[in-house]
Design a protein around this motif. Sequence first.
Motif, PDB file in Angstrom:
ATOM      1  N   LEU A 138       0.849  -1.190   0.000  1.00  0.00           N
ATOM      2  CA  LEU A 138       0.000   0.000   0.000  1.00  0.00           C
ATOM      3  C   LEU A 138       0.881   1.234   0.000  1.00  0.00           C
ATOM      4  CD1 LEU A 138      -2.787   1.447   0.458  1.00  0.00           C
ATOM      5  CD2 LEU A 138      -2.409   1.085   2.915  1.00  0.00           C
ATOM      6  N   CYS A 139       0.516   2.215  -0.815  1.00  0.00           N
ATOM      7  CA  CYS A 139       1.202   3.500  -0.797  1.00  0.00           C
ATOM      8  C   CYS A 139       0.143   4.597  -0.851  1.00  0.00           C
ATOM      9  CB  CYS A 139       2.168   3.638  -1.970  1.00  0.00           C
ATOM     10  SG  CYS A 139       3.027   5.233  -2.016  1.00  0.00           S
ATOM     11  N   CYS A 140       0.193   5.521   0.111  1.00  0.00           N
ATOM     12  CA  CYS A 140      -0.753   6.627   0.180  1.00  0.00           C
ATOM     13  C   CYS A 140      -0.027   7.938  -0.074  1.00  0.00           C
ATOM     14  CB  CYS A 140      -1.423   6.674   1.552  1.00  0.00           C
ATOM     15  SG  CYS A 140      -2.439   5.239   1.924  1.00  0.00           S
ATOM     16  N   LEU A 141      -0.547   8.719  -1.013  1.00  0.00           N
ATOM     17  CA  LEU A 141       0.009  10.021  -1.338  1.00  0.00           C
ATOM     18  C   LEU A 141      -0.996  11.099  -0.931  1.00  0.00           C
ATOM     19  CD1 LEU A 141       1.156   9.299  -5.027  1.00  0.00           C
ATOM     20  CD2 LEU A 141       2.444   8.866  -2.934  1.00  0.00           C
ATOM     21  N   SER A 142      -0.556  12.080  -0.159  1.00  0.00           N
ATOM     22  CA  SER A 142      -1.395  13.249   0.153  1.00  0.00           C
ATOM     23  C   SER A 142      -2.762  12.842   0.673  1.00  0.00           C
ATOM     24  CB  SER A 142      -1.563  14.129  -1.093  1.00  0.00           C
ATOM     25  OG  SER A 142      -0.332  14.380  -1.707  1.00  0.00           O
ATOM     26  N   SER A 143      -2.808  11.845   1.549  1.00  0.00           N
ATOM     27  CA  SER A 143      -4.081  11.269   1.961  1.00  0.00           C
ATOM     28  C   SER A 143      -4.324  11.434   3.466  1.00  0.00           C
ATOM     29  CB  SER A 143      -4.146   9.795   1.548  1.00  0.00           C
ATOM     30  OG  SER A 143      -5.464   9.301   1.632  1.00  0.00           O
ATOM     31  N   THR A 144      -5.355  10.760   3.961  1.00  0.00           N
ATOM     32  CA  THR A 144      -5.813  10.963   5.328  1.00  0.00           C
ATOM     33  C   THR A 144      -6.544   9.730   5.840  1.00  0.00           C
ATOM     34  OG1 THR A 144      -7.160  12.429   6.737  1.00  0.00           O
ATOM     35  CG2 THR A 144      -8.011  11.962   4.540  1.00  0.00           C
ATOM     36  N   THR A 145      -6.763   9.684   7.140  1.00  0.00           N
ATOM     37  CA  THR A 145      -7.637   8.670   7.744  1.00  0.00           C
ATOM     38  C   THR A 145      -9.060   9.191   7.876  1.00  0.00           C
ATOM     39  OG1 THR A 145      -7.218   9.460  10.002  1.00  0.00           O
ATOM     40  CG2 THR A 145      -5.716   7.781   9.131  1.00  0.00           C
ATOM     41  N   GLY A 146      -9.233  10.501   7.696  1.00  0.00           N
ATOM     42  CA  GLY A 146     -10.547  11.109   7.900  1.00  0.00           C
ATOM     43  C   GLY A 146     -10.857  11.401   9.352  1.00  0.00           C
ATOM     44  N   SER A 147      -9.876  11.290  10.227  1.00  0.00           N
ATOM     45  CA  SER A 147     -10.115  11.568  11.648  1.00  0.00           C
ATOM     46  C   SER A 147     -10.560  13.019  11.836  1.00  0.00           C
ATOM     47  CB  SER A 147      -8.841  11.319  12.454  1.00  0.00           C
ATOM     48  OG  SER A 147      -8.981  11.827  13.779  1.00  0.00           O
ATOM     49  N   PRO A 148     -11.602  13.245  12.636  1.00  0.00           N
ATOM     50  CA  PRO A 148     -12.063  14.620  12.887  1.00  0.00           C
ATOM     51  C   PRO A 148     -11.094  15.426  13.731  1.00  0.00           C
ATOM     52  CG  PRO A 148     -13.284  13.067  14.249  1.00  0.00           C
ATOM     53  CD  PRO A 148     -12.456  12.247  13.305  1.00  0.00           C
ATOM     54  N   LEU A 149     -10.093  14.769  14.311  1.00  0.00           N
ATOM     55  CA  LEU A 149      -9.120  15.457  15.157  1.00  0.00           C
ATOM     56  C   LEU A 149      -7.991  16.090  14.354  1.00  0.00           C
ATOM     57  CD1 LEU A 149      -8.822  12.806  18.032  1.00  0.00           C
ATOM     58  CD2 LEU A 149     -10.318  14.819  17.915  1.00  0.00           C
ATOM     59  N   LEU A 150      -7.951  15.804  13.048  1.00  0.00           N
ATOM     60  CA  LEU A 150      -6.874  16.327  12.210  1.00  0.00           C
ATOM     61  C   LEU A 150      -7.144  17.772  11.806  1.00  0.00           C
ATOM     62  CD1 LEU A 150      -6.393  13.187   9.956  1.00  0.00           C
ATOM     63  CD2 LEU A 150      -4.743  14.078  11.621  1.00  0.00           C
ATOM     64  N   PRO A 151      -6.085  18.531  11.489  1.00  0.00           N
ATOM     65  CA  PRO A 151      -6.272  19.915  11.050  1.00  0.00           C
ATOM     66  C   PRO A 151      -7.111  19.979   9.777  1.00  0.00           C
ATOM     67  CG  PRO A 151      -3.967  19.490  11.569  1.00  0.00           C
ATOM     68  CD  PRO A 151      -4.655  18.162  11.586  1.00  0.00           C
ATOM     69  N   PRO A 152      -7.961  21.002   9.658  1.00  0.00           N
ATOM     70  CA  PRO A 152      -8.804  21.132   8.457  1.00  0.00           C
ATOM     71  C   PRO A 152      -8.016  21.703   7.292  1.00  0.00           C
ATOM     72  CG  PRO A 152      -9.168  22.988   9.914  1.00  0.00           C
ATOM     73  CD  PRO A 152      -8.212  22.069  10.637  1.00  0.00           C
ATOM     74  N   PRO A 153      -8.598  21.677   6.100  1.00  0.00           N
ATOM     75  CA  PRO A 153      -7.966  22.335   4.946  1.00  0.00           C
ATOM     76  C   PRO A 153      -7.873  23.845   5.166  1.00  0.00           C
ATOM     77  CG  PRO A 153      -9.753  20.875   4.254  1.00  0.00           C
ATOM     78  CD  PRO A 153      -9.848  20.997   5.735  1.00  0.00           C
ATOM     79  N   HIS A 154      -7.031  24.482   4.374  1.00  0.00           N
ATOM     80  CA  HIS A 154      -6.981  25.940   4.354  1.00  0.00           C
ATOM     81  C   HIS A 154      -8.407  26.458   4.089  1.00  0.00           C
ATOM     82  CE1 HIS A 154      -6.322  29.941   2.588  1.00  0.00           C
ATOM     83  NE2 HIS A 154      -5.146  29.948   3.213  1.00  0.00           N
ATOM     84  N   TRP A 155      -8.825  27.497   4.802  1.00  0.00           N
ATOM     85  CA  TRP A 155     -10.215  27.951   4.737  1.00  0.00           C
ATOM     86  C   TRP A 155     -10.660  28.299   3.321  1.00  0.00           C
ATOM     87  CZ3 TRP A 155     -11.655  32.697   2.845  1.00  0.00           C
ATOM     88  CH2 TRP A 155     -10.640  33.670   2.705  1.00  0.00           C
ATOM     89  N   ARG A 156      -9.767  28.916   2.530  1.00  0.00           N
ATOM     90  CA  ARG A 156     -10.160  29.325   1.182  1.00  0.00           C
ATOM     91  C   ARG A 156     -10.296  28.119   0.268  1.00  0.00           C
ATOM     92  NH1 ARG A 156     -13.496  31.955  -1.828  1.00  0.00           N
ATOM     93  NH2 ARG A 156     -12.644  32.728  -3.801  1.00  0.00           N
TER      94      ARG A 156
END
Length: 298
Positions: A138-156
């Motif tokens: 498995l290789c993940c690029l620029s990905s996430t677990t979807g955890s709600p505790l992670l920082p959000p995207p840039h607001w814009r």
Amino acid sequence: MPDPTSQNIQIAYDEFGDPDAPAVVLIMGLYCQLIDWPELFCQKIAMAGYRVIRFDNRDIGLSTHLDHLPPPSLAAYGLSIAWGLKVPAPYDLDDMADDVLGLMAALKIDRAHLVGSSMGGVIAQIIAADHPERVCSLCCLSSTTGSPLLPPPHWRVLQLITSPSFVFSDSGRQQKMELMRLLMSPAYKKSDTDLESWIAEREQRSPDSQGLSRQLAASLHTGDISARLKNVRAPTLVMHGDSDPLVPYTSGQDIANKIPAARFELIAGWGHDFPEALAEPLASRLLNHLTNSPCSSD
């Protein structure tokens, strides 16, 4: 080349390399097409002795567009997120994972190395967790677990991808330009002329933008997959840019922390795109991972 998969979905794909070689399946992210995997990246992997398959997810490119399904409303997104509820969606990332498995079955691929970018990385994680017997690595690029505790995207960035003119019509060309300026790697910037050509090529190949809203709803509906990752047995490499404004690199670190023995590599100057200049360096890192993660016969 379209192939039938699950639920009467047809998946458009192409491939590089020897059809009898070990398979590497590339899974793209939200609203991205198979052409967003640079040909140079694919060719470098194929020349090292692999069969490389890239494809359009459902609702994008030349694969089936589920136009009979109404796009979710932005109000539903907002209310669901505000109240911590599941975002209503016509399908989720588990269904998209089934599409990948269906394509593998159609191509007579029992096991494959999975490489997923952004949302595609979440789909790859789901397959590796729920169907470990089908995954060599498995290789993940620029990905996430979807955890709600992670920082959000840039607001814009978040504002742009959820704006009605961007999500529900083809009229948001200037918004797409602004989004691409925000997402592109600061170390590998494109000119506005190059960005306009990039957008035009994708719109000409697949002009429908309704699928974005359904793919976005699928991601939000699926949510946090952290609990499932303890079941991943495949050797895992996580690569992430230090300048990603959509999925901050701490999201990649979170994947590596939750998958047993996963390795994390931070790439300087990389945003949330796939610049041609990174095609060979990223392919080299991936090939090192594949070489050390051969498919066993059991």
